[in-house]
Write a protein that holds these residues in place. Sequence first.
Motif, PDB file in Angstrom:
ATOM      1  N   SER A  28       8.592   9.592   9.308  1.00  0.00           N
ATOM      2  CA  SER A  28       9.820   9.540   8.925  1.00  0.00           C
ATOM      3  C   SER A  28      11.022   9.613   9.802  1.00  0.00           C
ATOM      4  O   SER A  28      12.179   9.674   9.396  1.00  0.00           O
ATOM      5  CB  SER A  28      10.021  10.658   7.872  1.00  0.00           C
ATOM      6  OG  SER A  28       9.999  11.945   8.550  1.00  0.00           O
ATOM      7  N   GLY A  29      10.785  10.034  11.111  1.00  0.00           N
ATOM      8  CA  GLY A  29      11.952   9.774  12.046  1.00  0.00           C
ATOM      9  C   GLY A  29      12.108  11.460  12.283  1.00  0.00           C
ATOM     10  O   GLY A  29      12.781  11.932  11.383  1.00  0.00           O
ATOM     11  N   LEU A  30      11.622  11.808  13.277  1.00  0.00           N
ATOM     12  CA  LEU A  30      11.787  13.325  13.822  1.00  0.00           C
ATOM     13  C   LEU A  30      12.132  13.461  14.956  1.00  0.00           C
ATOM     14  O   LEU A  30      11.617  12.943  16.049  1.00  0.00           O
ATOM     15  CB  LEU A  30      10.222  14.100  13.622  1.00  0.00           C
ATOM     16  CG  LEU A  30      10.192  15.378  13.510  1.00  0.00           C
ATOM     17  CD1 LEU A  30      10.641  15.950  11.817  1.00  0.00           C
ATOM     18  CD2 LEU A  30       8.516  15.683  13.368  1.00  0.00           C
ATOM     19  N   SER A  31      13.244  14.274  15.309  1.00  0.00           N
ATOM     20  CA  SER A  31      13.754  14.652  16.952  1.00  0.00           C
ATOM     21  C   SER A  31      13.135  15.754  17.566  1.00  0.00           C
ATOM     22  O   SER A  31      13.037  15.996  18.500  1.00  0.00           O
ATOM     23  CB  SER A  31      15.157  14.153  16.878  1.00  0.00           C
ATOM     24  OG  SER A  31      15.869  15.072  15.915  1.00  0.00           O
ATOM     25  N   THR A  32      13.070  16.900  16.444  1.00  0.00           N
ATOM     26  CA  THR A  32      12.592  18.124  16.985  1.00  0.00           C
ATOM     27  C   THR A  32      11.400  18.531  16.103  1.00  0.00           C
ATOM     28  O   THR A  32      11.396  18.012  14.997  1.00  0.00           O
ATOM     29  CB  THR A  32      13.712  19.073  17.200  1.00  0.00           C
ATOM     30  OG1 THR A  32      14.059  19.108  15.674  1.00  0.00           O
ATOM     31  CG2 THR A  32      14.783  18.841  18.038  1.00  0.00           C
ATOM     32  N   VAL A  33      10.621  19.498  16.711  1.00  0.00           N
ATOM     33  CA  VAL A  33       9.657  19.934  15.854  1.00  0.00           C
ATOM     34  C   VAL A  33      10.062  20.917  14.853  1.00  0.00           C
ATOM     35  O   VAL A  33      10.891  22.139  15.305  1.00  0.00           O
ATOM     36  CB  VAL A  33       8.543  20.765  16.713  1.00  0.00           C
ATOM     37  CG1 VAL A  33       7.639  21.711  16.284  1.00  0.00           C
ATOM     38  CG2 VAL A  33       7.842  19.771  17.698  1.00  0.00           C
ATOM     39  N   PRO A  34       9.666  20.999  13.494  1.00  0.00           N
ATOM     40  CA  PRO A  34      10.169  21.862  12.545  1.00  0.00           C
ATOM     41  C   PRO A  34       9.499  23.197  12.914  1.00  0.00           C
ATOM     42  O   PRO A  34       8.499  23.333  13.444  1.00  0.00           O
ATOM     43  CB  PRO A  34       9.588  21.331  11.222  1.00  0.00           C
ATOM     44  CG  PRO A  34       8.940  19.968  11.644  1.00  0.00           C
ATOM     45  CD  PRO A  34       8.953  19.692  12.935  1.00  0.00           C
ATOM     46  N   GLN A  35      10.244  24.278  12.490  1.00  0.00           N
ATOM     47  CA  GLN A  35       9.901  25.641  12.631  1.00  0.00           C
ATOM     48  C   GLN A  35       8.365  26.097  12.376  1.00  0.00           C
ATOM     49  O   GLN A  35       7.669  26.658  12.705  1.00  0.00           O
ATOM     50  CB  GLN A  35      10.924  26.593  11.655  1.00  0.00           C
ATOM     51  CG  GLN A  35      10.722  28.226  11.823  1.00  0.00           C
ATOM     52  CD  GLN A  35      11.244  28.614  13.279  1.00  0.00           C
ATOM     53  OE1 GLN A  35      12.114  27.996  13.827  1.00  0.00           O
ATOM     54  NE2 GLN A  35      10.435  29.545  13.573  1.00  0.00           N
ATOM     55  N   ALA A  36       7.894  25.234  11.197  1.00  0.00           N
ATOM     56  CA  ALA A  36       6.740  25.454  10.501  1.00  0.00           C
ATOM     57  C   ALA A  36       5.530  25.325  11.823  1.00  0.00           C
ATOM     58  O   ALA A  36       4.391  25.944  11.685  1.00  0.00           O
ATOM     59  CB  ALA A  36       6.334  24.793   9.266  1.00  0.00           C
ATOM     60  N   TYR A  37       5.876  24.506  12.642  1.00  0.00           N
ATOM     61  CA  TYR A  37       4.803  24.181  13.649  1.00  0.00           C
ATOM     62  C   TYR A  37       5.255  24.766  15.046  1.00  0.00           C
ATOM     63  O   TYR A  37       4.479  24.320  16.000  1.00  0.00           O
ATOM     64  CB  TYR A  37       4.990  22.638  13.964  1.00  0.00           C
ATOM     65  CG  TYR A  37       4.314  21.758  12.894  1.00  0.00           C
ATOM     66  CD1 TYR A  37       2.889  21.478  12.888  1.00  0.00           C
ATOM     67  CD2 TYR A  37       4.994  21.329  11.430  1.00  0.00           C
ATOM     68  CE1 TYR A  37       2.380  20.929  11.609  1.00  0.00           C
ATOM     69  CE2 TYR A  37       4.701  20.897  10.742  1.00  0.00           C
ATOM     70  CZ  TYR A  37       3.113  20.505  10.591  1.00  0.00           C
ATOM     71  OH  TYR A  37       2.663  19.931   9.572  1.00  0.00           O
ATOM     72  N   MET A  38       6.113  25.730  15.173  1.00  0.00           N
ATOM     73  CA  MET A  38       6.243  26.178  16.571  1.00  0.00           C
ATOM     74  C   MET A  38       5.387  27.249  16.400  1.00  0.00           C
ATOM     75  O   MET A  38       5.497  28.283  15.920  1.00  0.00           O
ATOM     76  CB  MET A  38       7.704  26.664  16.601  1.00  0.00           C
ATOM     77  CG  MET A  38       8.787  25.923  16.936  1.00  0.00           C
ATOM     78  SD  MET A  38      10.374  26.293  17.306  1.00  0.00           S
ATOM     79  CE  MET A  38      11.294  24.974  16.933  1.00  0.00           C
TER      80      MET A  38
END
Length: 365
Positions: A28-38
């Motif tokens: 879907s086009g992601l430029s940074t990692v969402p918090q849930a994956y940090m």
Amino acid sequence: MAPSFDDGNSLFNFVVRDGNGVKGMVDSGLSTVPQAYMQPPIERIDKDRARKHGHPPIDLSKLGGPEHDEVAKQIVRAAENLGFFQVVNHGVPVDLLESLKDTAHDFFSLPAEKKAVYRDDVSPTPLVKYGTSFVPQKEKALEWKDYISMQYTNDAEALQHWPEEIRDVSLEYLRTSMSMVRKLLQVLLENLGVKPEDSMIDVLVDKKMVNMNYYPTCPNPDLTVGVGRHSDMGTLTILLQDGIGGLYVKIEDDSEFGKKGEWVEIPPVPSALVINVGDMVQVLSNGKYKSAEHRVRTTRTKSRVSIPIFTMPNATAKIAPLPEVVEKDGNTLYKEFVLADYMKNFFSNAHDGKKSLDFAKINSA
Ligand code: OGA
Ligand code: NI
């Protein structure tokens, strides 16, 4: 419509509940990692600090020949120290390995609806499960991985229930791997002073599962993990990895393989398969063979696939250290348990290194 991935709930619904997976999120086009994956800093993987495991792959065509004893020794040494080794001339055709990797890429490229039918709560068959991360409901940080898991009962059921796009290559992989697995177990058991009957090996590999893992490209590989620290719960795992790399194993004790606590990378070797010792072999051997703690990092530019076969006893089997070994050792490190109970504990907790084995330890609460 892709949701806002900053909102934990809508991310969870999109990725996990609706079955879009990490792949759907990345597409879907992601430029940074969402918090849930940090990942918390302690779980992040510093690739510049890990060495590559330099041991050459073990040539299994030499088993049964004049160099049998030397090869058997290499297998035993690897299982006692690192719990991981690579093999060549393993009996699985090399062009099948290539088809498996291509097939895995093709499968995960299918529209989400095609994969999502196999989500845990809706799958038309208990044999097949499509999912993402490990136990998303329980994890503090999610793993950057989608997977499909296919349990083997018999050929007829596999042909009937496994997804047709991946069914035939997966079955062929399983079919051509099993004699290697049996030979490896034979070597490992003989070294423990056990005369391995066919029936005993049948019990150890009674259940088999073929998985396909898909690790999409990640905008911030330094902050995420593909799979967090864990050991595999079963007997032996056979793993086909592609050429991208990023599989790390932790050294349990100082040895020829490195220093205790250090992480080494199992480098991709063309046409080789990776073998690792699972928790059940650690228990049966009363701790002589090490079920290795391992993890996978993510990469920025190319998606990675891996295709493990997990082998294990039947869920109703009673597991305990082998009497021959206990007698020789004069002590037993693990209690007897029913595999189903071990599995329940394993699959209801987030990955946490070798904590899974605490379930079987004698002096643990
Ligand atoms: C696993 C695993 C490693 C890899 O599926 O249990 O550890 O390289 N996979 O994907
Ligand atoms: Ni694993």
